[in-house]
Design an enzyme around this catalytic site. Structure first.
Site, PDB file in Angstrom:
ATOM      1  N   LEU A 124       0.860  -1.206   0.084  1.00  0.00           N
ATOM      2  CA  LEU A 124       0.007   0.091   0.101  1.00  0.00           C
ATOM      3  C   LEU A 124       0.959   1.179   0.119  1.00  0.00           C
ATOM      4  CD1 LEU A 124      -2.717   1.355   0.232  1.00  0.00           C
ATOM      5  CD2 LEU A 124      -2.639   1.056   2.497  1.00  0.00           C
ATOM      6  N   HIS A 125       0.793   1.989  -1.041  1.00  0.00           N
ATOM      7  CA  HIS A 125       1.290   3.525  -1.113  1.00  0.00           C
ATOM      8  C   HIS A 125       0.537   4.311  -2.126  1.00  0.00           C
ATOM      9  CE1 HIS A 125       2.385   1.354  -4.738  1.00  0.00           C
ATOM     10  NE2 HIS A 125       3.018   2.312  -5.133  1.00  0.00           N
ATOM     11  N   LEU A 126       0.763   5.663  -1.591  1.00  0.00           N
ATOM     12  CA  LEU A 126       0.272   6.652  -2.630  1.00  0.00           C
ATOM     13  C   LEU A 126       1.472   7.399  -3.479  1.00  0.00           C
ATOM     14  CD1 LEU A 126      -2.307   6.247  -0.455  1.00  0.00           C
ATOM     15  CD2 LEU A 126      -3.017   8.265  -1.198  1.00  0.00           C
TER      16      LEU A 126
END
Length: 385
Positions: free
Chosen positions: A217-219
């Protein structure tokens, strides 16, 4: 861009000796709701393309000074120089940039077969990065009754940057979360936009199948010193409550959510957006999301003020892996109107019509797009009951 660092404040710089990097604790960038700036951030009239002409917030200063130091230390796969940029002639207003090195030197995407694929600790993930790649921990202090404790978010350099200040926002990497949008991650992304005084600091999310290259999970967050079409594109409401809008005038219409800033309105938006992305993930529909300062929904003009934050969500065809041979790959920034182009030949020959065709090739078939729209409208209606 970096401001001189105040020795009385927290240092976000690495010590001179790289042997000390492992032992240095990750610094915290601590903020409160009063630090979130929802109003008064506009593009300068005279020099909209000059990053240095704009003031910096403490967040901008911390990110840019630490990012610049990592450039000098050689922690990136290539040294990002000023990118050749052009606004493609036409109605859309695409911002095309030549970024040859990213196309050649970025890490090859992981093998992804499903939008719901589980996290695999054996694959590359953000627990395996070098200590020097972490800039700081983004930490929101709860300062209102009933405010949920914000999980800590690591701000990490993207070693294959799209543009100046390109970072990844990674929520508690040790948890091994797959690339599925969660409310805490989205809140951190929107609040990062609100922490910046720069109207061109944007945040985005690529799902699996939506060209996310790492299933952890990353933006993404980065500065782009140019207006983008999504900031002021007109829209029409889709639900009676006016919470969901259809963004128009773009090659790929997106679902628009809007908030004027922090508080209950922002919390409601986060809930609605994640309800929509949960639906898409559960139904194996790839998607991209983009967060930018922008005008309120409805009819707009080029002079419309950036009075709040726009969150745009696109449901799209799944694409597992990078398409070689295309001028650009369609993910979060391309759908928003920012086109990082891979080769000089494509950059010099690219037209608006060609860019539109590439983007429209990623759209869902009309019948499926109508089904998704109806489902999301129904989800928003449930909230009103």
């Amino acid at each position: 861009m970096a401001l001189p660092h105040d020795s009385n404040e927290t240092s976000y710089l690495l010590p001179p000796n790289n042997e000390d990097w492992d032992r240095q604790a990750i610094p915290d960038f601590v903020y409160r709701q009063k630090d979130l700036m929802a109003e008064g951030i506009q593009w300068p009239r005279n020099a909209p393309g000059i990053l240095e002409a704009l003031p910096q917030s403490p967040f901008d200063a911390a990110l840019c000074s630490a990012w610049k130091q990592r450039v000098e230390l050689g922690l990136f796969r290539y040294r990002l120089r000023e990118l050749q940029t052009q606004i493609l002639p036409g109605a859309v207003g695409f911002v095309a940039q030549l970024n040859v090195e990213r196309g050649v030197q970025r890490r090859r995407p992981q093998i992804i077969k499903s939008v719901r694929q589980a996290f695999d600790p054996e694959q590359f993930n953000f627990n395996k990065i070098q200590p020097g790649e972490v800039l700081f921990r983004l930490h929101r202090e709860p300062d209102l009754p009933g405010t949920l404790l914000q999980e800590d978010i690591l701000v990490v350099i993207n070693v294959s940057p799209l543009e100046w200040g390109h970072v990844l926002l990674v929520p508690e990497p040790a948890r091994g979360l797959p690339q599925r949008l969660l409310p805490g991650a989205l809140r951190a992304g929107i609040e990062a936009v609100l922490l910046s005084l720069h109207p061109g600091f944007r945040v985005g999310f690529n799902s699996l199948g939506g060209l996310a290259s790492v299933n952890h999970l990353h933006l993404h967050g980065y500065y782009l010193a140019h207006r983008l079409p999504v900031e002021q594109a007109p829209s029409k409401p889709l639900d009676p409550g006016g919470h969901l809008h259809l963004l128009q005038g773009l090659p790929a219409p997106g679902f628009l959510f809007y908030t004027r800033g922090p508080g209950l309105d922002l919390e409601s938006l986060i809930c609605r957006v994640c309800r929509a992305t949960d639906y898409l993930t559960d139904h194996e529909i790839a998607h991209n999301l983009f967060v930018t300062r922008g005008a309120p929904p409805g009819k707009t003009s080029p002079s419309s003020a950036l009075t709040g934050v726009r969150v745009i969500l696109w449901a799209r065809k799944s694409c597992f892996g990078i398409k070689d041979g295309e001028a650009f790959n369609v993910a979060l920034c391309e759908l928003a109107g920012h086109l990082p182009v891979k080769t000089s030949q494509d950059f010099s020959s690219l037209t608006e019509a060609a860019a539109v065709a590439l983007i429209q090739d990623c759209r869902l078939p009309p019948s499926q797009a109508e089904e998704v729209q109806a489902a999301l409208v129904a989800l928003m209606s449930q909230e009103e009951q």
